[in-house]
Enzyme design. Sequence first.
Site, PDB file in Angstrom:
ATOM      1  CB  SER A 178      -8.692   2.986 -38.838  1.00 27.84           C
ATOM      2  OG  SER A 178      -8.016   3.847 -37.936  1.00 27.84           O
TER       3      SER A 178
ATOM      4  NE  ARG B 240      -0.394  -3.656 -34.002  1.00 25.31           N
ATOM      5  CZ  ARG B 240      -0.877  -4.394 -32.989  1.00 25.31           C
ATOM      6  NH1 ARG B 240      -1.321  -5.617 -33.221  1.00 25.31           N
ATOM      7  NH2 ARG B 240      -0.913  -3.905 -31.776  1.00 25.31           N
ATOM      8  CG  ASP B 241      -4.405   3.172 -37.139  1.00 28.40           C
ATOM      9  OD1 ASP B 241      -5.227   2.779 -38.003  1.00 28.40           O
ATOM     10  OD2 ASP B 241      -4.682   4.039 -36.287  1.00 28.40           O
ATOM     11  CG  LEU B 242       0.874   2.587 -42.184  1.00 29.31           C
ATOM     12  CD1 LEU B 242       1.683   1.776 -43.171  1.00 29.31           C
ATOM     13  CD2 LEU B 242       1.571   3.904 -41.865  1.00 29.31           C
TER      14      LEU B 242
ATOM     15  CG  ASN C 189      -2.529   7.697 -38.197  1.00 28.45           C
ATOM     16  OD1 ASN C 189      -2.955   8.650 -37.539  1.00 28.45           O
ATOM     17  ND2 ASN C 189      -2.925   6.449 -37.980  1.00 28.45           N
TER      18      ASN C 189
END
Length: 283
Positions: free
Chosen positions: A205, A166-168, A172
């Site tokens: 993001s 959910r936040d690639l 990260n």
Amino acid sequence: MQFFDQNLANLKKVLDSSEETYRNFQGNAKGQEGLKAIYEIKSSQLLMQRKLAQILISTDFSNAPVEQPFNHVIKRIAKGGYGQAYLVEERGTKNINVMKNFVEGFEYQNDTWYIIMEFCEGGDLDDFLEDLKKMGAEIDEDRAWDLLSQMIMAVDYLHQNRILHRDLKPKNVFLSSTFDVRLGDFGISRILADDEKYARTQIGSKAYMCPELIAQSKFNEQGDVWGIGITMYELLTGVLFTIVGANSEQQVLQNVVNNQEPEITSYYSEGLRNVVHKMLIKV
């Protein structure tokens, strides 16, 4: 795979299935927030092995941690909202790691908890992008394919176990000194229940969010594919197209939903360009 599966079970204990639960876990090679699990991809074996953390206990809450039985503290390298990060040398092996000292936001009882993780000497993909821009250079195609394949393998294994990252994004994706990929920051990851098709909280993001999360409040495996695609697009072009011309967060979200990414330069092969563009198809 038994070793990895056992550790995956430990990861599942860390990740909460509640949409509203935010994780305060933090600490990566630079002491930034959000990271809770690091994966090492060994592409030659198509096998991912989770780096297990050693949890050490200390009663010291000062800026400098007490000397650890298994690690020599070299220096403090970062300070965040929930603790501090130290560069340490593992006694015996001389391996260089990062030790995170949690002073709040992490479960402890009358003690400070320390968690040891690998020091990613290569930084993250965001650092790598900045270096390319400073040099006026492009990533070479073989390196791009290598990074793409490693990210796909890591995310595919997560999806096989119903975990959504959910936040690639470039910040990260961490790199070893030999350019092996470690996915990081599982702070908002989610495990889907057997009867669930989507996670629905609009979280992550904004510039890297997938269109369906913004427009339909839906996030599934395709959302992580978008995350890989927009990360690779930025890596190949040096441009995060969702923020171009945007003067507010709302405009960024509108760009994600409405704007089509420009074609990737023909410097790269048609095959690589097509794969990345297909990852950015809006569903």
